[in-house]
Write an enzyme that holds these catalytic residues in place. Structure first.
Site, PDB file in Angstrom:
ATOM      1  N   CYS A 333       0.940  -1.091  -0.096  1.00 26.93           N
ATOM      2  CA  CYS A 333      -0.129  -0.106   0.399  1.00 26.93           C
ATOM      3  C   CYS A 333       0.685   1.478  -0.099  1.00 26.93           C
ATOM      4  O   CYS A 333       0.608   2.422  -0.575  1.00 26.93           O
ATOM      5  CB  CYS A 333      -1.169  -0.138   0.929  1.00 26.93           C
ATOM      6  N   ARG A 362       6.815 -11.861   5.123  1.00 22.10           N
ATOM      7  CA  ARG A 362       5.941 -11.494   6.637  1.00 22.10           C
ATOM      8  C   ARG A 362       6.704 -12.628   7.406  1.00 22.10           C
ATOM      9  O   ARG A 362       7.286 -13.957   6.918  1.00 22.10           O
ATOM     10  CB  ARG A 362       4.034 -11.870   6.464  1.00 22.10           C
ATOM     11  N   GLN A 380       1.376 -11.182  -3.718  1.00 22.75           N
ATOM     12  CA  GLN A 380      -0.036 -11.214  -3.609  1.00 22.75           C
ATOM     13  C   GLN A 380      -1.127 -10.287  -4.926  1.00 22.75           C
ATOM     14  O   GLN A 380       0.208  -9.468  -5.322  1.00 22.75           O
ATOM     15  CB  GLN A 380      -0.130 -10.544  -2.269  1.00 22.75           C
ATOM     16  N   ASP A 382      -2.095  -8.135  -5.489  1.00 25.26           N
ATOM     17  CA  ASP A 382      -2.637  -6.879  -4.893  1.00 25.26           C
ATOM     18  C   ASP A 382      -3.172  -5.720  -5.851  1.00 25.26           C
ATOM     19  O   ASP A 382      -2.151  -5.398  -6.141  1.00 25.26           O
ATOM     20  CB  ASP A 382      -1.635  -6.208  -3.890  1.00 25.26           C
ATOM     21  N   HIS A 384      -4.723  -1.054  -4.691  1.00 23.44           N
ATOM     22  CA  HIS A 384      -5.281   0.314  -4.226  1.00 23.44           C
ATOM     23  C   HIS A 384      -6.418   0.656  -4.825  1.00 23.44           C
ATOM     24  O   HIS A 384      -5.911   0.780  -5.537  1.00 23.44           O
ATOM     25  CB  HIS A 384      -4.100   1.042  -3.512  1.00 23.44           C
ATOM     26  N   LYS A 463     -12.615  -5.159   7.572  1.00 20.52           N
ATOM     27  CA  LYS A 463     -12.648  -5.121   6.010  1.00 20.52           C
ATOM     28  C   LYS A 463     -13.751  -6.416   6.119  1.00 20.52           C
ATOM     29  O   LYS A 463     -14.945  -7.098   6.841  1.00 20.52           O
ATOM     30  CB  LYS A 463     -11.670  -6.083   6.219  1.00 20.52           C
ATOM     31  N   HIS A 509      -8.023  -1.182   0.367  1.00 22.50           N
ATOM     32  CA  HIS A 509      -7.084  -2.519  -0.030  1.00 22.50           C
ATOM     33  C   HIS A 509      -7.559  -3.897  -0.091  1.00 22.50           C
ATOM     34  O   HIS A 509      -8.936  -3.595   0.056  1.00 22.50           O
ATOM     35  CB  HIS A 509      -6.537  -2.605   1.127  1.00 22.50           C
TER      36      HIS A 509
END
Length: 645
Positions: A333, A362, A380, A382, A384, A463, A509
């Site tokens: 992000c 992670r 990911q 991912d 945004h 979320k 996100h």
């Protein structure tokens, strides 16, 4: 005393227990299947006196979700009783019910063996046959501590000190007692369908600094048929284990030399990833996303500014370059917000949708690492979405519908879960209320049912989690949509509104598949290794009978490759049956056999892994059959897509 039981008004004598009340409102057959009672949101033992404040009492049946949890918790106590009888020096710690079963942690001088589990299970059955009563007594903190001190149960004493309550409930059956809030079944004879499964190590309270305990896992159900069905499902899951199939299909591996939670993708596994990622990029471009990419590491100050350093630091890795601290990104992000800030956006420019197949790291504890499902380095899908407040619901619904299209294409059923503000969080109450309201209204607009998961949101916003169900009815959390008013504020994201003034946007996100590694692991187990034709690394294998067909085999291979079909030729000097069996073990969708008759006719003989064998067809017909099979999932899911190569 009058009370309503299952819609029926009954008169109770003073001091009547829950069992008495339920017997009045239920038939004998119904009551036989009751494990505990329920008053409002409170579960009560059948032997508990009906509270004077209770106006409605409901039965909790053995086959209900709440009933199964009680059965599993009670079976955990049954197991602990057996362990203490067979191994008196074992220290008892905690033993909760979990999904589909239970566990109990013990401190014992040596590892428990499979033979020990058999003996424990036999002792549990003996206790069931004795039909011992479960009873509960309330003790003060001092009384409870003294009680467990006399039993030499040091872990229970530690729990009492740490919980700091004034009173504790202690459940007993036979000679066994445990600190527990309950409720439990009335008698051990009600626990007839259970099985001990395995032993694993577990740190006391999950802290690696504490002593390693032994955790015995088991499963328990309301009847033997349900237990048998579950055990069959577990056996099938073992056959589908993605780690085993990953080796068998030569897709990926892990190595101690590389490090825990780090995946090495082999050529075939790498190709599966490439196909999946290429398809995802095209799907995102069709939906108005822009492809971006950020660096793997960013300065620590950025992670401090975002709140990750204070709220997520224990899950991050850090390094130093030129005496400057950097954080290895656990998510994407921050880079996406900096990309947004490259120029001043107008209200006409919104929404901005940034998509990245971003590699993140992670820190996961070594004990939870599991093949592709739980890793330390992963990719990911991912994105945004930065938008105006008036666009928020449409953007959330757009992501939800995107997820729905993808799940339908793969044949997954799914359900949604709304996770609310956790204890550890950043941002104002007002922003959290606005974000939660936006997600709630979007979910309501879908017309689909969803559940609430209190306190499990991200630290910066609530979320929606999408939980998919695989072919073995196991649930996996993959997609997520997080609504964030906080980070746009912290990074001073703005746009120029229609009024010429600067305004603060909102950021979503979201991931669709989630971790690519984990999703591939789920797919491998869902399809038992037989990946869909469009995703299979090898779609067809040419198999010759003798060397006499080698020239035509090369022609056929070149033809299929020209059509965009992933084909390989097995020209080894092996028997035909051996080569076909090997292709079946490797889950290759189509085997194209070439013998003298096929060469003469310019054809191949098709054998499919699902048993449908069209027989001898031309090369063109074989190619079209494979290409049609590769398109089928997209057509079934209402999507248009083509992939070649």
């Amino acid at each position: 005393m009058q009370i309503e039981v299952s819609g029926k008004q009954v008169e109770l004598a003073e001091g009547a227990v829950c069992a008495d009340a339920l017997k009045e409102g239920l038939s004998k057959k119904q009551f036989k299947n009751v494990v505990v009672a329920k008053c409002g949101d409170t579960l009560l033992d059948l032997t508990t006196a009906v509270p004077t404040t209770c106006t409605t009492l409901e039965p909790v049946f053995a086959d209900s979700e709440e009933g199964l949890e009680v059965i599993r918790h009670s079976t955990a106590h049954l197991m602990a009783e057996a362990v203490k009888k067979l191994f008196p020096s074992a220290q008892v710690t905690i033993g909760p019910a979990i999904k589909d079963g239970f566990y109990y942690d013990f401190d014992y001088e040596r590892p428990f063996t499979p033979e020990d589990l058999e003996a424990i299970e036999k002792e549990m059955l003996s206790s069931v046959g004795a039909n011992k009563d479960f009873s509960c007594q309330t003790m003060s903190a001092d009384e409870a501590k003294k009680y467990f001190a006399e039993m030499d149960e040091s872990y229970k004493q530690e729990l009492i000190d740490d919980l700091g309550a004034e009173q504790y409930s202690v459940y007993t059956h036979g000679d066994f007692a445990d600190l527990c809030r309950g409720p439990h079944v009335a008698r051990t004879g009600m626990l007839k369908a259970f099985k001990l499964l395995s032993v694993a190590g577990a740190y006391w309270r999950g802290d690696e600094k504490n002593k390693m305990l032994q955790r015995i896992y088991g499963t328990a159900w309301n009847d033997p048929k349900a237990l048998k069905k579950h055990l069959n499902r577990l056996e099938e899951a073992k056959k589908r284990d993605h780690r085993k199939l990953g080796t068998q299909l030569d897709l990926f591996s892990t190595h101690d030399d590389v490090g825990g939670g780090m995946i090495l993708w082999h050529p075939k596994g790498g190709l599966v990833r490439a196909i999946l990622e290429d398809w995802e990029r095209k799907e995102h471009l069709k939906r108005g996303y822009q492809i971006v990419q950020g660096p793997l590491i960013l300065k620590r100050e950025l992670w401090e500014k975002s709140g990750h350093y204070d709220n997520y630091r224990e899950n991050m890795y850090f390094t130093e370059i030129d005496e400057q601290a950097y954080g290895i990104k656990p998510m994407n992000c921050l880079s996406h917000m900096l990309i947004y800030k490259r120029k001043l956006m107008s209200y006409r420019d919104l929404p901005q949708r940034y998509f990245e197949l971003g590699v993140v790291h992670r820190h996961e504890k070594s004990g939870v690492l599991h093949g592709l499902m739980r890793v330390r380095s992963f990719t990911q899908d991912d994105a945004h979405l930065i938008c105006r407040k008036d666009q928020l619901q449409d953007e959330i619904l757009g992501v939800y519908n995107f997820v729905s299209d993808i799940m339908n294409m793969f044949g997954f059923e799914f359900e949604a879960e709304l996770s609310t503000r956790p204890e550890k969080s950043v941002g104002s109450d007002e922003d959290w209320e606005l974000a939660t309201k936006a997600l709630t209204e979007a979910l309501d607009a879908t017309g689909k049912d969803y559940s609430i998961n209190e306190g499990d949101g991200a630290f910066y916003g609530p979320k929606i989690d999408i939980i998919l169900k695989d072919s073995l009815e196991r649930r996996w959390q993959c997609a997520t949509i997080q609504c964030d008013f906080t980070l746009p504020e912290r990074f001073d994201l703005v746009y120029v509104g229609e009024d010429g003034e600067r305004h603060r946007p909102v950021m979503l996100h979201r991931v669709i598949l989630g971790s690519i590694e984990r999703f591939i692991g789920v797919l491998i187990e869902h399809f038992a290794g037989a990946l869909p034709v469009w995703l299979a690394p090898v779609q067809a294998r040419l198999v010759n009978v003798t060397d006499a067909q080698l020239d035509f085999m090369k022609e056929a291979e070149a033809f299929f490759l020209s059509k965009g079909i992933r084909v390989e030729a097995d020209t080894r000097n092996e028997k035909l049956g051996y080569k076909i069996r090997e292709a079946q073990v490797e889950k290759i969708p189509y085997m194209l056999v070439i013998g003298d008759k096929e060469v003469e006719a310019g054809c191949v003989n098709i054998r499919s892994r699902d048993g449908e064998d069209p027989g001898m067809v031309t090369l063109e017909e074989a190619a079209q059959l494979i290409l049609d099979a590769a398109k089928a999932p997209f057509e079934a899911g209402g999507m248009s897509y083509s992939f070649s190569g």
